[in-house]
Design a protein around this motif. Structure first.
Motif, PDB file in Angstrom:
ATOM      1  N   LEU A  12      13.507  11.803   6.420  1.00 36.98           N
ATOM      2  CA  LEU A  12      12.878  13.109   6.345  1.00 36.98           C
ATOM      3  C   LEU A  12      11.687  13.052   5.399  1.00 36.98           C
ATOM      4  O   LEU A  12      11.821  12.677   4.238  1.00 36.98           O
ATOM      5  CB  LEU A  12      13.879  14.148   5.839  1.00 36.98           C
ATOM      6  N   ILE A  15       7.745  17.005   1.491  1.00 38.80           N
ATOM      7  CA  ILE A  15       6.808  18.112   1.701  1.00 38.80           C
ATOM      8  C   ILE A  15       5.614  18.004   0.754  1.00 38.80           C
ATOM      9  O   ILE A  15       4.653  18.759   0.880  1.00 38.80           O
ATOM     10  CB  ILE A  15       7.500  19.480   1.512  1.00 38.80           C
ATOM     11  N   GLN A  22       1.235  20.341   6.350  1.00 37.14           N
ATOM     12  CA  GLN A  22       2.267  21.162   5.725  1.00 37.14           C
ATOM     13  C   GLN A  22       2.360  22.521   6.414  1.00 37.14           C
ATOM     14  O   GLN A  22       1.408  23.297   6.420  1.00 37.14           O
ATOM     15  CB  GLN A  22       1.974  21.350   4.236  1.00 37.14           C
ATOM     16  N   GLY A  40      11.530  22.160  12.387  1.00 32.87           N
ATOM     17  CA  GLY A  40      12.130  21.055  11.652  1.00 32.87           C
ATOM     18  C   GLY A  40      12.649  19.982  12.587  1.00 32.87           C
ATOM     19  O   GLY A  40      12.459  18.774  12.352  1.00 32.87           O
ATOM     20  N   GLY A  44       9.557  18.035  11.806  1.00 27.52           N
ATOM     21  CA  GLY A  44       9.987  17.574  10.493  1.00 27.52           C
ATOM     22  C   GLY A  44      10.766  16.273  10.538  1.00 27.52           C
ATOM     23  O   GLY A  44      10.465  15.335   9.793  1.00 27.52           O
ATOM     24  N   GLY A  50       5.377  18.280   7.440  1.00 24.14           N
ATOM     25  CA  GLY A  50       6.328  18.761   6.446  1.00 24.14           C
ATOM     26  C   GLY A  50       6.593  20.224   6.725  1.00 24.14           C
ATOM     27  O   GLY A  50       5.648  21.014   6.826  1.00 24.14           O
ATOM     28  N   VAL A  51       7.848  20.593   6.893  1.00 21.53           N
ATOM     29  CA  VAL A  51       8.203  21.964   7.266  1.00 21.53           C
ATOM     30  C   VAL A  51       9.029  22.574   6.142  1.00 21.53           C
ATOM     31  O   VAL A  51      10.043  22.001   5.728  1.00 21.53           O
ATOM     32  CB  VAL A  51       8.991  21.987   8.591  1.00 21.53           C
ATOM     33  N   THR A  52       8.613  23.742   5.660  1.00 20.74           N
ATOM     34  CA  THR A  52       9.268  24.385   4.514  1.00 20.74           C
ATOM     35  C   THR A  52       9.556  25.845   4.817  1.00 20.74           C
ATOM     36  O   THR A  52       8.701  26.557   5.360  1.00 20.74           O
ATOM     37  CB  THR A  52       8.373  24.309   3.265  1.00 20.74           C
ATOM     38  N   PHE A  92      14.120  20.590   7.830  1.00 22.14           N
ATOM     39  CA  PHE A  92      13.099  21.278   7.037  1.00 22.14           C
ATOM     40  C   PHE A  92      13.591  21.400   5.604  1.00 22.14           C
ATOM     41  O   PHE A  92      14.739  21.065   5.285  1.00 22.14           O
ATOM     42  CB  PHE A  92      12.741  22.649   7.630  1.00 22.14           C
TER      43      PHE A  92
END
Length: 453
Positions: A12, A15, A22, A40, A44, A50-52, A92
């Protein structure tokens, strides 16, 4: 939602990787969590972005269930989903904090510090970098500046508020049962202001659950004499979003249950003793729920110049991009979009958020590839209103030669429950939802049907 534990995926991506696109989603409601879960899994886990997810809460509850939590017919702990766990399972990252502002030039999301119940710091003020930002913070009830609402009424925008009302209701019943003096007029009366889906569903659910609580030994309370539910609506009829025939059918069911329905009624003040109406009437009630009106959270008006509507929702283009910034999208109740050829915005419903999330799952990868985005087309599948175990009414759109089909009873109830199952399947998949449904069916038989604490 219990699930077998897995070891963290070492693949993974971080981030904080400056070479990674992002994607930040603020708000883990129905649409936001569905979107970030699918992003994600799609981007991701594969190291494509990058998934947040950022949210001020720790857990997710499907918002249409809040009236059941408030009434006590649903235990929130059995339906809440932990954001950290969902992030771990779906590729994520979850970050805890409340959105306070943006810096669009530097592409930064600013979060407030968080503290525990004793005032000790949990997380500091901090900022997160984004290339693509999705704002999905939902909506809150609009009290229209009515005096006394903040102090004496409870809104149902969050699980915390719903649980607060449920505790207040149970405490009121226990107090009335143990006090030496007779029960006061209005002491166990509930007034619900706003007869949309939430208010109407709550009135029916309360009729059953209050009697259920009292049946567990609170025999000093006379349910027929001491309990009263009043439903107030400023419009000429309740659930005005439904066709008039279904509104009339809903009114009849509630009236037969003993619910006092007041239409064309405008509230001018909420007091500790009850509710004042513009007509001069006073409704004695020490338990008041405000379920009228919708507006965007206050923070939306302070997001570095993003354009908002009169109801403080973010104005978006058909691509769901905000009007001032192509890198910022909005979805769900906080988004304001008037479809071409109409003069009314897309309604704040769970189906709207679900459809917007599905569209952004297409548009965000297109934007990352520098390709033209596709316009969002809202499809109204109709509305359903659940009146607890008494009935469910609604209309389904476009199923019979493009026309609306009115439904009531068992079929409508199954359709209503299927909406929640569809949301769960978007988060967990078919297998887990099927197993979880079987588990709940079994355990439900061994528990009280109302929450007693």
């Amino acid at each position: 939602m219990a699930r077998a534990e897995k070891r963290p995926d070492p693949a993974l991506p971080s981030i904080s990787d400056p070479n990674l696109h992002q994607i930040v989603v603020v708000g883990g409601g129905a649409g936001g969590l569905e979107l970030v879960t699918q992003l994600g899994k799609k981007l991701g886990r594969k190291g494509k972005a990058g998934v947040t997810l950022i949210d001020k809460g720790r857990t997710h509850i499907w918002k249409p269930l809040l009236h059941e939590i408030a009434a006590g017919s649903m235990d929130v702990s059995r339906h809440e989903l932990d954001y950290l766990a969902q992030a771990h399972w779906s590729g994520f990252r979850y970050r805890y904090g409340e959105l306070t502002g943006l810096n669009r030039e530097q592409k930064l999301v600013h979060l407030a510090a968080t503290f525990d119940e004793d005032g000790r710091p949990i997380t500091p003020e901090r900022s997160f970098k984004y290339d693509t930002l999705v704002i999905a913070v939902g909506s809150i009830s609009n009290d229209f500046g009515t005096p006394g609402v903040d102090k004496y009424a409870v809104m149902l925008d969050t699980p915390i508020q719903a649980e607060r009302f449920n505790r207040r209701l149970i405490n009121a019943c226990l107090r009335a049962h143990t006090q030496a003096e007779p029960i006061r007029p209005g002491q166990l009366h509930v007034t619900i202001i706003g007869a949309g889906a939430t208010g109407t569903e709550l009135s029916a659910e309360l009729h059953r659950t209050v009697r259920g609580v009292i049946a567990y030994g609170l025999d000093r309370i006379d349910t027929e004499k001491d309990i009263k539910i009043t439903l107030i609506e400023a419009a000429p009829r309740i659930v005005p979003a439904l066709p008039e025939r279904l509104s009339q059918s809903t009114s009849k069911i509630l009236t037969d249950l003993g619910v006092d329905i007041r239409t064309n009624a405008r509230v001018t003040e909420v007091t500790p003793e009850g509710v004042k109406l513009a007509s001069g009437d006073f409704i004695p009630s020490e338990l008041v729920v405000w379920a009228a009106g919708v507006k965007g959270p206050p923070v939306l008006a302070h997001l570095d110049g993003l354009e908002v509507s009169r109801s403080n929702q973010l104005i978006v283009r058909p691509t769901l991009q905000t009007t001032k910034d192509d890198n910022i999208f909005a979805l769900g109740d906080c988004a304001y979009l008037v479809p071409e050829g109409t003069d009314t915005p897309i309604p704040p419903r769970a189906q709207s958020a679900h459809q917007m999330a599905s569209q952004l799952l297409v548009n965000i990868p297109l934007q990352m590839q520098g390709q033209p985005l596709k316009d969002f087309k809202y499809r109204d599948f109709g509305s359903l209103v659940s009146l607890g175990h008494y009935s469910t009414v609604g209309n389904l759109m476009g199923f019979v030669s493009g026309r609306s089909m009115m439904i009531e009873g068992l079929f409508a109830k199954l359709m209503y429950r299927s909406l929640y199952k569809m949301h769960l399947m978007a988060l967990h998949g078919v297998t887990k939802v099927a197993l979880d449904t079987i588990s709940r069916t079994i355990t439900r038989r061994t528990e009280p049907h109302v929450k007693l604490h």
